[in-house]
Design a protein around this motif. Structure first.
Motif: not given
Length: 270
Positions: A56-60, A69-72, A260-268
């Motif tokens: 949740e913190l990473i998604a926010l 980003t959302v969390v299942a 985590g948030a940095g990776f999400v941005q890269h991955f997207a």
């Protein structure tokens, strides 16, 4: 179209019309999973809620930084490994855990939701996750990466806490989980039950234990099917839980969120 608040990152809280507006944009979906097992006399058994909270913190943060980003819903039961003897613990067989992963991926990929990232909080899940994500890739599906939170945290703790303290406090039943829980869910930690460090001396087959499920023979590691209670009936590894603190937990949580948030941005962007 129905707008979805950027603060609404839990998939279970998104309404039907909000979902129909959001998901065709193929947001990043984090899949948190953990375990329900002995974490020591003082810590709650459900470490899965730490994986869920970190997701949740990473998604926010990722959403605030421009990557929706959302969390299942969290998968609370991990693949069984060493903790079967713990009363009240719940784990899945390898076959069942793998089947759950296969169907979870299939349900999301069916609707062309392809930006999936696993947020894992249990070492026993690692091999099954690798096998399941590799199977998706071999079928021509997308790459599904996995962030094993505690492995990342162990690598970061010497920089956050200092090498000496990190070495003394790192292990099952201590850090990173206990300090994270003290920071994120302090009401769930029994500070009055924090034990002294585990003493060594446990043996099997006339040999000392090197770790849960392994013995040392003349310095060589020998794997055996022993469970954790033969080494540490109270769930402690080699670390000292008395050194855990909410202050350490905040440092760890902030760093995991940043990574985590940095990776999400890269991955997207891939």
């Amino acid at each position: 179209m129905t707008d979805v608040s950027p603060q609404k990152v839990r998939m279970g809280e998104i309404t039907g019309d909000e979902a129909r507006a959001l998901y065709p944009k193929n947001p990043v979906i984090l899949l948190p999973m953990g375990s329900h097992e002995d974490q020591g006399p003082h810590a709650p058994m459900g470490d899965y809620f730490l994986a869920e909270k970190m997701a949740e913190l990473i998604a926010l943060k990722a959403t605030a930084d421009g990557t929706r980003t959302v969390v299942a819903p969290v998968l609370p039961f991990g693949k069984g490994d060493f903790f079967g003897p713990m009363i009240g613990g719940i784990a899945l067989s390898a076959a069942t855990f793998r089947a759950v992963l296969d169907e979870l991926f299939a349900e999301l990929l069916r609707h062309k939701l392809t930006k999936l990232v696993i947020i894992n909080g249990h070492g026993g899940n690692v091999n099954a996750i690798n096998e399941a994500t590799r199977a998706v890739m071999h079928r021509g599906g997308p790459i599904i990466p996995s962030l094993y939170l505690w492995r990342i945290a162990y690598a970061e703790m010497p920089k956050l806490l200092g090498a000496e303290k990190a070495k003394a406090v790192s292990s099952h039943g201590a850090d990173p989980l206990t300090s994270l829980c003290m920071h994120l869910f302090p009401e769930r930690v029994r500070n009055d039950l924090i034990p002294e460090p585990r003493k060594g001396g446990a043996t099997a087959l006339g040999l000392p234990f090197q770790g849960w499920g392994s013995l040392s023979f003349n310095g060589a590691e020998v794997t055996t099917p022993h469970e954790y209670d033969k080494v540490s009936p109270n769930g402690l590894g080699t670390g000292d839980p008395r050194l855990c603190s909410a202050e350490s937990g905040k440092l760890i949580a902030d760093r995991l969120t940043e990574i985590g948030a940095g990776f999400v941005q890269h991955f997207a962007k891939q």
